[in-house]
Motif scaffolding. Sequence first.
Motif, mmCIF file in Angstrom:
data_model
loop_
_atom_site.group_PDB
_atom_site.id
_atom_site.type_symbol
_atom_site.label_atom_id
_atom_site.label_comp_id
_atom_site.label_asym_id
_atom_site.label_seq_id
_atom_site.Cartn_x
_atom_site.Cartn_y
_atom_site.Cartn_z
ATOM 1 N N GLU A 93 0.830 -1.208 0.000
ATOM 2 C CA GLU A 93 0.000 0.000 0.000
ATOM 3 C C GLU A 93 0.866 1.260 0.000
ATOM 4 N N ILE A 94 1.903 1.271 0.832
ATOM 5 C CA ILE A 94 2.776 2.447 0.932
ATOM 6 C C ILE A 94 3.507 2.671 -0.390
ATOM 7 N N ARG A 95 3.976 1.588 -1.036
ATOM 8 C CA ARG A 95 4.706 1.747 -2.309
ATOM 9 C C ARG A 95 3.768 2.210 -3.430
ATOM 10 N N GLU A 96 2.511 1.833 -3.323
ATOM 11 C CA GLU A 96 1.542 2.331 -4.306
ATOM 12 C C GLU A 96 1.357 3.842 -4.144
ATOM 13 N N ILE A 97 1.346 4.307 -2.893
ATOM 14 C CA ILE A 97 1.242 5.750 -2.634
ATOM 15 C C ILE A 97 2.473 6.474 -3.164
ATOM 16 N N VAL A 98 3.659 5.847 -3.018
ATOM 17 C CA VAL A 98 4.885 6.446 -3.557
ATOM 18 C C VAL A 98 4.747 6.664 -5.060
ATOM 19 N N ASP A 113 11.182 6.359 -1.291
ATOM 20 C CA ASP A 113 10.555 5.138 -0.792
ATOM 21 C C ASP A 113 11.056 4.904 0.635
ATOM 22 N N PRO A 114 10.170 4.810 1.626
ATOM 23 C CA PRO A 114 10.630 4.683 3.024
ATOM 24 C C PRO A 114 11.431 3.408 3.285
ATOM 25 N N PHE A 115 11.180 2.346 2.516
ATOM 26 C CA PHE A 115 11.883 1.090 2.757
ATOM 27 C C PHE A 115 13.281 1.114 2.144
ATOM 28 N N ALA A 116 13.449 1.879 1.060
ATOM 29 C CA ALA A 116 14.780 2.032 0.476
ATOM 30 C C ALA A 116 15.591 3.083 1.225
ATOM 31 N N ALA A 117 14.883 4.103 1.757
ATOM 32 C CA ALA A 117 15.570 5.197 2.453
ATOM 33 C C ALA A 117 15.721 4.940 3.946
ATOM 34 N N LYS A 118 15.341 3.746 4.394
ATOM 35 C CA LYS A 118 15.429 3.379 5.815
ATOM 36 C C LYS A 118 14.645 4.369 6.692
ATOM 37 N N ALA A 119 13.465 4.733 6.202
ATOM 38 C CA ALA A 119 12.608 5.668 6.936
ATOM 39 C C ALA A 119 11.522 4.901 7.674
ATOM 40 N N VAL A 120 11.932 3.863 8.393
ATOM 41 C CA VAL A 120 11.025 3.043 9.173
ATOM 42 C C VAL A 120 11.535 3.028 10.616
ATOM 43 N N SER A 121 10.624 3.192 11.575
ATOM 44 C CA SER A 121 11.042 3.213 12.977
ATOM 45 C C SER A 121 11.564 1.848 13.411
ATOM 46 N N GLN A 122 12.327 1.845 14.487
ATOM 47 C CA GLN A 122 12.946 0.600 14.948
ATOM 48 C C GLN A 122 11.915 -0.463 15.315
ATOM 49 N N ASP A 123 10.787 -0.054 15.860
ATOM 50 C CA ASP A 123 9.770 -1.040 16.231
ATOM 51 C C ASP A 123 8.871 -1.425 15.064
ATOM 52 N N GLY A 124 9.102 -0.825 13.895
ATOM 53 C CA GLY A 124 8.357 -1.186 12.697
ATOM 54 C C GLY A 124 6.936 -0.676 12.659
ATOM 55 N N SER A 125 6.555 0.190 13.591
ATOM 56 C CA SER A 125 5.169 0.661 13.643
ATOM 57 C C SER A 125 4.928 1.886 12.774
ATOM 58 N N THR A 126 5.987 2.610 12.469
ATOM 59 C CA THR A 126 5.837 3.906 11.788
ATOM 60 C C THR A 126 6.814 4.001 10.618
ATOM 61 N N ALA A 127 6.347 4.615 9.540
ATOM 62 C CA ALA A 127 7.205 4.893 8.383
ATOM 63 C C ALA A 127 6.726 6.194 7.749
ATOM 64 N N TYR A 128 7.576 6.781 6.935
ATOM 65 C CA TYR A 128 7.179 8.032 6.285
ATOM 66 C C TYR A 128 7.786 8.119 4.885
ATOM 67 N N ILE A 129 7.043 8.774 4.010
ATOM 68 C CA ILE A 129 7.511 9.075 2.657
ATOM 69 C C ILE A 129 7.976 10.526 2.642
#
Length: 737
Positions: A93-98, A113-129
Amino acid sequence: MATFLYKLGRIAFRRRRYVALIWVALLALAGFGAASASTATSSSFSIPGTEAQRAFDLLDERFPGGSADGATARVVFKAPGEEKVTSAANKAEIREIVGDLKSGSDQIASVADPFAAKAVSQDGSTAYISVSYKVSSMELTDGTREALEDAGEAAQGSGMTVEIGGDALQVMPETGATEIIGVAVAAVVLVITFGSLIAAGLPLLTALIGVGIGVSTITALANVLDLGSTTSTLAMMIGLAVGIDYALFIVSRYRAELAEGREREEAAGRAVGTAGSAVVFAGLTVVIALVGLAVVNIPMLSKMGFAAAGTVVIAVLIALTLVPAMLGFAGKRVMGRKARKAAEAENAPDAKPNMGTRWARFVLRKPVWVLLAGVIGLGAIAVPAASLEMGLPDDGSQPRSTTQRQAYDLLSDGFGPGFNGPLLVVVDTKGSEDGRAAVDRVSQEVEGIGHVAAVTPAAFNKAGDAATITVIPEDRPSSVETEDVVHSIREAGADVKGDTGAEVLVTGATAMNIDFSEKMNNALLPYLALVVGLAFLLLMVVFRSLLVPLKAALGFLLSVVAALGAVVAVFQWGWLASLFGVEQTGPIMSMMPIFMIGVVFGLAMDYEVFLVTRMREAYVHGETPGQAIVTGFRHGARVVTAAAVIMMAVFAGFIGSSESMVKMIGFSLAIAVFFDAFVVRMAIVPAVLALLGRRAWWLPRRLDGVLPNVDVEGEGLRKELSDGPADGGGGRELARV
């Protein structure tokens, strides 16, 4: 001057059709220019002389196309319950928004892309574009903003919490309703003051014409002169304020002259010759205050000041020409039956003293007590000003109901408070023998600074002569600890430059805000000295006195400090915050004190000039100092009170805005006008003048011979007219103009 303005008033009254036609033509011309001009965006914002600005300039030079000063946005995702944003469904879903964001607008520079840019919190609950734009926030089109908002709404269906932060959603606060409220209150006050719909409508009509010409001209020239969309807001606020005030002064004096039995044309000439002189010098003080904003050396502020000053000049010219012309059209209807009866009763030998007269006599009986009450009261209110903390608002100061604030809180919870205010360290390695070694040392130095949460690897430009390092502080952007981090990095950078030759600069929104606040702090005293000093000289010419201008300046400073104390108590300490709709307390906006000083100083001097000029006029014409104070209040207190109430209503209308900056400015201006008009001008001023007596009007002979005689009180005019108490056709020689 009084003689010249007397002639001008009579000409405008006699040739009223031509005068009205000229102003209507100017309004039409300005309106046509505004309608045909392209839509204004925002003026280019820069802070010359600051390190943050030099860093931005270096980024534009070494990283072309990087849009260092472009708008940014963060689309923040929070997984529901125990879910992770890294789950297959949420990740898809997030990559579709990207993908949607990348194709959403041609103003977008990049989407990370938050997964390529390591924009994901340590607990995996939050990410941002992260979304970067090619232009500033005020230059974004509605379509670009809608695409960003639509992307966030589309993700809501997945069950994730989606909020959007950053300055990409920043828009100019909508205006219209607040001005309408202010104008409506002004109309009510004017009707009560004059007791005539015609007399009440004149100041409103002429003020709106002046504001229309001023704002339309600014709109027409906005793109040519890089004025931006913010400039017209200040011009509208100031133009409406002084336009009503100045017309009110002229109409009030005209009615007083009619009440003394003078013919209408003669009354118009005398009104412009006397009250018009006060309007000219009051207008000059406002212009000085607004043009003086240039000493801050921030181009945007300077342009706003000059544009607003131009609107004030238009208001003065309208008061001197269009107002007497409109009085000619109004005829005797400018005084209704009730108003005429009230004027006759007031001028009768056995007339009951009005409220202004009774108050002035009370002050004359108890000057010390009135002075102490005013000074101690304002002094007590000013105490919180000692705790003034200044800064620029960010998304953390937005109301909790906004998506910007909720995105800010999500990022703070997921990544730490300092994540909302990253610092950008720019290293210029042109002067270094080993650029990479210099950059590595900078990274090591920054990592060793306290309250630094993370330091990203350096990113070099294509030429390899500059690099950027992103630094995440541990604390929120507006905290003292983050400000200390910025200063510590700069101190470490000075050592690096001494050892390696590489220049280290700190920028980013947080550093820019810190530099802006420091620049405003440093400019405050020079600005005060310039404005108050020039106004002191101007008022010394007007009143032919040393102590009256000194008293005016000191009284203004007292009211300003008290207003700052009230602002700190409400917006920083949170006292009565819920009453004024303040959801989030914090530092006072850096621009607010100097902006308030400029605007309120001009308006305060309006009341000072109009009220005290009438006292000076009575004193010059033979009354004792005490009698002159009573005369000034008998004729001027009601008008000054009405003008102050109108201004308070106009400014207070902005307190209802959802924007914290607009709310703060509206509150500060309204409370400052209240303190200055009702405590300083109405209480402290007559008390001081009563205690000084004749010494208030003393001027050294040598200085008296040097200063030009502008004859504001109309003494020269009265001599030329061989004045009598009701010289209906007086001034026959002057009438032949």
